[in-house]
Design an enzyme around this catalytic site. Structure first.
Site, short mmCIF file in Angstrom:
data_model
loop_
_atom_site.label_atom_id
_atom_site.label_comp_id
_atom_site.label_asym_id
_atom_site.label_seq_id
_atom_site.Cartn_x
_atom_site.Cartn_y
_atom_site.Cartn_z
CE1 TYR A 1 -5.16 -43.44 -1.36
CE2 TYR A 1 -5.05 -40.71 -1.00
CZ TYR A 1 -5.04 -41.84 -1.02
OH TYR A 1 -3.90 -42.25 -0.32
CD GLU A 2 -4.98 -42.40 -9.03
OE1 GLU A 2 -4.79 -41.58 -8.27
OE2 GLU A 2 -5.58 -42.57 -9.78
N GLY A 3 -9.81 -43.47 -7.83
CA GLY A 3 -10.85 -44.68 -8.57
C GLY A 3 -11.28 -45.27 -7.42
CD GLN B 1 -9.29 -49.26 -9.28
OE1 GLN B 1 -8.83 -49.95 -10.16
NE2 GLN B 1 -9.53 -47.57 -9.32
NE ARG C 1 -7.01 -46.49 -11.46
CZ ARG C 1 -8.32 -46.40 -12.19
NH1 ARG C 1 -8.89 -47.26 -12.63
NH2 ARG C 1 -9.45 -44.63 -12.58
#
Lengths: 598, 598
Positions: free
Chosen positions: B449-451, B456, B302
């Site tokens: 992406y990546e959460g 978040q 992240r």
């Protein structure tokens, strides 16, 4: 796929912008509520069924040019022919030239639909509207007789040629030359860039309006003249004559609106065999008064660019909402209060964060729609009150005031909402096939062209709030106050704290207006201009939220409108305090920090 | 063309994130200020001279797949080989496997440069970092011996395979199957989507990390295991064996990062002749504990996505500033105080509105850089204090706290700054050749992406601010307070009202933190989650502005830093009050309006 929100649009026109009252007072000619509904219904059908299905092919194929011939996307020529055959191009044009003379506000509503369906398609006819207006207001009878009906019906399309490489926001730097010919016409020489639909195969002639400078013209903007330059000269009998020396040299490879050919046009380089170099042009209006001619149509052109922002925002909202209803991920907490959600994954719109995005999209879209329609209606009322100079002038000032907000706030919202639309889609939003990404790409031009949004903000601060010594803006605020008082005066729980939130925003708007008026009066333009962009947004948010509340008051049968107005007032309007501080307290630090950039 | 801001980056690392003090205390191993400078200098050179010139070709050509073979952009394979031969892939890897063991914060700084030069290129190595971390932390000795050095040096690249069509944000819905084979390995069957660099020709093997479910696994996220699935099996001697049953089926047609192949991967459909269907995989960590393995590397992954936001923002700022210095339009008022501006057009940066955009871009870029480096430094300090459990845990909590902000705020800023960059360019910004539009297209994926950034924000509110009963966030705020007090305690005029503005924002941050903590404690998750996104932005703006002020305090030789901190404090921080009201007062209207969406 886009489905025109016909009811919402009709409601915004009639109840919020004021068309219902105006129709009752006979101020809109032959327009009746039934006719209005019928036009919207049919436009919605055409936009959803005919245009929208061709949006993606336009985006994928784009346009190209070879030997001056531009290839447009598959099916678009036929689409344009169907569209103009349906009478859509003639909606607002003058009746003596084949137009239907319908109001600007209705035109804005219908253009919203074309833009929701495909902004790349809709921008072409937008330019023709501008050409019609300039020609109608300033053209000679001969020019009108030759060109106006063709442009009104859409048999030919129009273009606007202002920009040159060194002259974008600042037209004083224009270099394109015009020389007087013996027969009273002119010969045009020069290069124009970013010419929307400068060349295409939709129509068998194209009517370019071109700004150029005569050899003996004064320097600066007072030495610019406006010319009509047809792609093909027109014979006395109306048939097409020889090719004019006006050619597309290249088309831009752009971020968005791929279906729309954005051309570099070369005038007068001698490309027509057997003819002397020089594109044949005809003066519109007077020599050296070209900019005044452009100003005639500028309000409407800016309005219709604002409409692009609404159109894209509406399309982005619909697409995101459809997805958020279908897509299931995770388990929402209690927001949805949906008993069936027990064991299975929730539709993502039940997650508060996704709901926040969707409601932000919907409320902002409704807000800019209302502002823009109100702006169009003011133009119509100025016309309708022609016989009453004072009333007409007041309406004209209203249109002047709202135009920069309709243009800039709506197009900023278009970008913002399209970007949120991508976010709602998650990974699917970044994949082009979904279509959400195209909407952001298309939307991104609208804050730039037809006067950048920075220039709109400067126009608002430096010219519009000072109209009639501030009286125009005071009158407008008084009207907004009426709605706010009405909200505060009722006890409907669905409104929550809407009234107080609107009143607080209104106080911010008044304070900043006064601050900027004082700065302008004191000729402290650095302070005034430093605050211009946050001020325009503050103005737009406040006016838009008031209009949502006005809609809710006018529709007591459904609490949805009150809920939406409340969401905007209690969430998005909180920004006005921040914007106020930027306007009132931000200029000094901006000036101090400027040295960093040098 | 991009030129790495080596001095700014070094300063942010040493003086703001805290590397100078850490180096003095011997907490960063062999890293010295000179070595740090040398690494940054050389990375900056490589990014600017080697990567940046290939960004456009990657964007134009994109990638394609035929019969499972992916074609990458012209020159990119050689670029990758030069890049990894330069040791850049090995920067942070473990020394026993060929890595240089340098800190995460320095890696973040260097990745910022790769991303400024080309985000489509940099995302590949970003994924390899994740694979190295997972393997190092959870792989068997045999797996490490076979794969780790290859991944650390960059001889092979790694991928992360999480997403499936029905399982994006919610991994509990994963369907990919893993079956136990007799030899202790596994056979993987299923489809994975959005696999970055899932197939390419940069390296002769690719190491896929794949989440899958065993036949007897519990339902939900507690039944997910992590497997290493190589493109080519590896023989005992380290040479490559047969092709594994793991193939790229298609690559996505995306809005941006065109040079990066985003693959749909098919595992185990029997595409390898003469072999039984099933991709050979090796378990990483324990069965059904795959998600825990993923969490190990999630913070860093992240962080590095946050770095993409910084990288794009820096590139967009540089491009816009260059343009705004060269492009002349109109005549500015007094902002520039530039005597030569008398008769001619002004560089557009002298117009207050353009200066506002550029300063917004620069201050936000500096703010997210500082937050992200501080986050990376916290990870490094947690490692450096391994011997001191309490200190290490406190640093770990700091990293946990800042990670969602570093990811989400930085990537939102990336989009915002890239969009402003287009606006500064005017019409040129919409033309792809300028390169400004590409930066927006590239940036737009990072909030997804990546959460997603919504996730978040939920992570921040639901988990991070509650760490150690709120102690982690209180400690962090106390540190921010120190800087604010230091600003208020000095009399440098260049700071203007920075101290007061920071203190007001800090009060907003404390109030919202308490409000959300209480809502979470009361299990009123709808209220807590409705405020998550505005809260994260409030947190990011405040922390970022404090860091800009910290930088200014640390560099008394130049007032530019104070001017920048002041601009951010007096202009952008005004937003915190608005965000606070959305958090504290926005949830009820959001819940009420939710029915509109259903």
């Amino acid at each position: 796929m886009y489905k025109a929100p016909v009811d919402d649009i009709a409601f915004a026109l009639k109840k919020v912008a004021g068309l219902e009252a105006a129709m009752e007072q006979g101020l809109l000619g032959e327009l009746t509520p039934d006719l209005l509904d019928a036009v919207l219904e049919e436009a919605g059908r055409f936009a959803g069924e005919e245009i929208a299905p061709l949006a993606d092919v336009g985006d994928r194929e784009g346009t190209s040019v070879k030997d001056g011939v531009v290839t447009t996307p598959t099916g678009w020529k036929a689409l344009y022919e169907n569209w103009s055959a349906g009478g859509w191009n003639a909606l607002t044009g003058p009746e003596e030239y084949g137009g239907q003379g319908l109001p600007t506000s209705l035109s804005a509503a219908v253009f919203e639909m074309w833009n929701s369906a495909s902004m790349g398609f809709a921008i072409g006819p937008t330019l023709t509207v501008g050409a019609v207006e300039a020609l109608e207001a300033h053209g000679s009878d001969e020019l009108k007789a030759t060109y106006l009906e063709k442009l009104v019906t859409g048999a030919w399309m129009g273009t606007m040629n202002l920009t040159e490489p060194q002259a974008g926001s600042d037209l004083s730097a224009l270099k394109t030359k015009a020389e007087r010919a013996d027969d009273g016409s002119y010969r045009i020489f020069g290069q124009k860039i970013y010419i929307t639909y400068g060349e295409h195969d939709f129509t068998d002639n194209i009517v370019h309006l071109v700004l150029a400078r005569l050899p003996d013209a004064p320097a600066g903007v007072k030495g610019i003249s406006l010319f009509l330059v047809p792609k093909f000269l027109v014979n006395q009998d109306g048939s097409l004559g020889r090719r004019n020396d006006a050619f597309c040299h290249s088309v831009e490879h752009k971020l968005g609106i791929h279906g729309s050919p954005t051309c570099t046009m070369i005038y007068g380089d001698g490309s027509v065999d057997g003819e002397e170099a020089g594109a044949v042009g005809y003066l519109i209006g007077e020599e050296n008064r070209g900019l005044a001619c452009m100003f005639t149509m500028m309000n409407n052109a800016r309005l219709l660019v604002g409409v692009q922002g609404i159109g894209v925002a509406e399309a982005a909202f619909q697409k995101a909402l459809d997805y958020a209803r279908e897509r299931r991920q995770g388990r929402a907490t209690r927001l949805a209060k949906n008993p069936e959600a027990g064991g299975q994954m929730s539709p993502i719109l039940d997650h508060p964060d996704v709901a926040r995005m969707l409601l932000t999209m919907k409320s902002l879209t409704g807000a800019v729609r209302a502002i823009t329609y109100a702006c169009g209606h003011a133009t119509d009322m100025a016309k309708a009150h022609r016989g009453d100079a004072e009333a007409s002038a007041a309406w004209k000032e209203r249109a002047n005031l709202l135009t920069p907000i309709a243009k800039a706030f709506s197009t900023d919202v278009g970008v913002e909402v399209a970007s949120l639309g991508i976010q709602v889609h998650g990974g699917m939003g970044f994949v082009e096939e979904t279509g959400a990404a195209r909407l952001l790409r298309d939307a991104r031009i609208a804050p730039i062209y037809e006067g950048t949004n920075g220039i709109q903000a400067i126009d608002l601060v430096a010219r519009k709030i000072g109209q009639s010594g501030g009286e125009a803006v005071r009158r407008y605020f008084a009207e907004l106050d009426e709605t706010i008082e009405a909200v505060r005066g009722q006890n409907e729980a669905a409104f929550g704290a809407t009234g107080d939130a609107l009143a607080a925003a209104m106080a911010d708007l008044r304070e900043t207006t006064e601050f900027l008026s004082n700065a302008t009066a004191a000729k402290d333009m650095d302070t005034a201009l430093a605050g211009a962009t946050p001020y325009l947004r503050l103005f737009g948010l406040t006016a838009g939220a008031v209009y949502l509340a006005k809609a809710a008051l006018a529709d007591t049968t459904r609490t949805e409108r009150a809920h939406l107005a409340r969401f905007m007032a209690e969430n998005l309007l909180s920004e006005t305090g921040a914007l106020k501080r930027q306007v009132v307290g931000g200029a000094a630090s901006l000036a101090a920090a400027h040295s960093i950039l040098q």
